[in-house]
Design a protein around this motif. Structure first.
Motif, short mmCIF file in Angstrom:
data_model
loop_
_atom_site.label_atom_id
_atom_site.label_comp_id
_atom_site.label_asym_id
_atom_site.label_seq_id
_atom_site.Cartn_x
_atom_site.Cartn_y
_atom_site.Cartn_z
N ALA A 128 0.83 -1.20 0.00
CA ALA A 128 0.00 0.00 0.00
C ALA A 128 0.87 1.26 0.00
N LEU A 129 1.95 1.25 0.77
CA LEU A 129 2.84 2.42 0.78
C LEU A 129 3.39 2.69 -0.62
N ALA A 130 3.71 1.59 -1.32
CA ALA A 130 4.31 1.74 -2.66
C ALA A 130 3.32 2.36 -3.65
N THR A 131 2.04 2.31 -3.36
CA THR A 131 1.06 2.88 -4.29
C THR A 131 0.76 4.35 -4.00
N LEU A 132 1.18 4.84 -2.81
CA LEU A 132 0.77 6.21 -2.42
C LEU A 132 1.45 7.28 -3.26
N ARG A 133 0.73 8.37 -3.45
CA ARG A 133 1.34 9.56 -4.05
C ARG A 133 1.95 10.41 -2.92
N VAL A 134 2.78 11.34 -3.28
CA VAL A 134 3.32 12.27 -2.28
C VAL A 134 2.16 13.02 -1.64
N GLY A 135 2.16 13.09 -0.32
CA GLY A 135 1.04 13.71 0.41
C GLY A 135 -0.07 12.74 0.74
N GLY A 136 -0.01 11.56 0.16
CA GLY A 136 -1.02 10.53 0.45
C GLY A 136 -0.74 9.87 1.79
N ALA A 137 -1.74 9.18 2.31
CA ALA A 137 -1.60 8.59 3.64
C ALA A 137 -2.17 7.19 3.72
N LEU A 138 -1.53 6.40 4.56
CA LEU A 138 -2.03 5.08 4.92
C LEU A 138 -2.52 5.18 6.36
N CYS A 139 -3.68 4.61 6.62
CA CYS A 139 -4.24 4.68 7.97
C CYS A 139 -4.69 3.29 8.38
N ALA A 140 -4.10 2.76 9.46
CA ALA A 140 -4.47 1.43 9.94
C ALA A 140 -5.07 1.55 11.34
N VAL A 141 -6.23 0.92 11.55
CA VAL A 141 -6.77 0.78 12.90
C VAL A 141 -6.44 -0.63 13.36
N VAL A 142 -5.69 -0.73 14.45
CA VAL A 142 -5.23 -2.03 14.97
C VAL A 142 -5.98 -2.34 16.26
N TYR A 143 -6.11 -3.64 16.56
CA TYR A 143 -7.00 -4.10 17.65
C TYR A 143 -6.25 -5.00 18.63
N PRO A 144 -5.49 -4.43 19.57
CA PRO A 144 -4.73 -5.27 20.50
C PRO A 144 -5.61 -6.09 21.43
N GLY A 145 -6.90 -5.80 21.54
CA GLY A 145 -7.78 -6.57 22.41
C GLY A 145 -8.32 -7.85 21.78
N HIS A 146 -8.17 -8.02 20.46
CA HIS A 146 -8.62 -9.26 19.80
C HIS A 146 -7.58 -10.36 20.03
N PRO A 147 -8.00 -11.65 20.04
CA PRO A 147 -7.00 -12.72 20.11
C PRO A 147 -6.01 -12.58 18.95
N GLY A 148 -4.73 -12.58 19.26
CA GLY A 148 -3.71 -12.39 18.23
C GLY A 148 -3.50 -10.93 17.86
N GLY A 149 -4.39 -10.08 18.32
CA GLY A 149 -4.34 -8.68 17.90
C GLY A 149 -3.20 -7.89 18.51
N ALA A 150 -2.78 -8.26 19.73
CA ALA A 150 -1.68 -7.52 20.36
C ALA A 150 -0.39 -7.70 19.57
N GLU A 151 -0.15 -8.96 19.12
CA GLU A 151 1.05 -9.23 18.32
C GLU A 151 1.00 -8.47 17.01
N GLU A 152 -0.19 -8.48 16.41
CA GLU A 152 -0.33 -7.79 15.13
C GLU A 152 -0.15 -6.28 15.30
#
Ligand code: SAH
Length: 192
Positions: A128-152
């Protein structure tokens, strides 16, 4: 101003970077909330490429977009692993994407065993980063409370923290004192 919720913060940083006519990515369609948000931002001249590995997610998203009256020409729903993002997008999208959204974890209301996995998530984030234009943004919402989510969540944060600072600016937005581990944002902007 009160503090923004996690999802409001994600929408704010994406919303201020996406203009009518832009190409954007929803890497985790789920029930289609972000796909609909993005389709509203890009307008009729733009396009949303959305990914999920579960047919139920595509069905829910398709239904949500149709109910909102979004023209079908504005979006492509892909039943595909987001790790294959680079192959799945048209070549002219490379370096032109204004925003890429990730909402990790499992599909609410579906099998909790089908969840995003650190290895494929990291491949998808790189793609996804490789597709961004200058000024573009990647936004991830991560879920440490889900099983396996803390590691992710830790893997995503470490990934963002290691990006070259001349080219990328990486931030987190999180509440520090809730009772349970809350979702939080990891976002990256392409500087040059
Ligand atoms: N945790 C969020 C919702 C996340 S939905 C909440 O609680 O609101 C995450 C979506 O990612 C799910 O629909 C799941 O099917 C999808 N997904 C899992 N692995 C994937 C992959 N490799 N590629 C694309 N989508 C994936």
């Amino acid at each position: 101003m009160g503090f923004l919720s996690i999802l409001s913060f994600a929408h704010a940083i994406v919303g201020e970077r996406v203009r009518s006519g832009d190409v954007v990515v929803d890497a985790t369609m789920g029930n289609g909330h972000d796909t609909l948000f993005l389709a509203g931002l890009v307008g009729d001249g733009g396009h949303v490429y959305a990914f999920d590995v579960q047919p139920a997610a595509l069905a829910a998203t398709q239904a949500r977009l149709a109910a909102a009256g979004v023209p079908a020409a504005r979006y492509t729903l892909l039943l595909r692993d987001h790790a294959e993002l680079a192959d799945a997008l048209p070549t002219d999208a490379r370096g032109a994407v204004a925003a890429a959204m990730f909402n990790l974890g499992y599909l609410p209301g579906a099998d909790h065993a089908v969840t995003t996995q650190p290895a494929t998530t990291l491949r998808a984030l790189d793609a996804a980063l490789a597709t961004l234009r200058v000024g573009g943004a990647l936004c991830a919402v991560v879920y440490p409370g889900h099983p396996g989510g803390a590691e992710e969540a830790a893997a995503v944060e470490a990934w963002a923290a290691a990006l070259e600072p001349e080219r990328w600016q990486a931030v987190t937005y999180r509440f520090l004192n809730p009772r349970n581990p809350p979702p939080y944002v990891v976002a990256v902007e392409k500087r040059k």
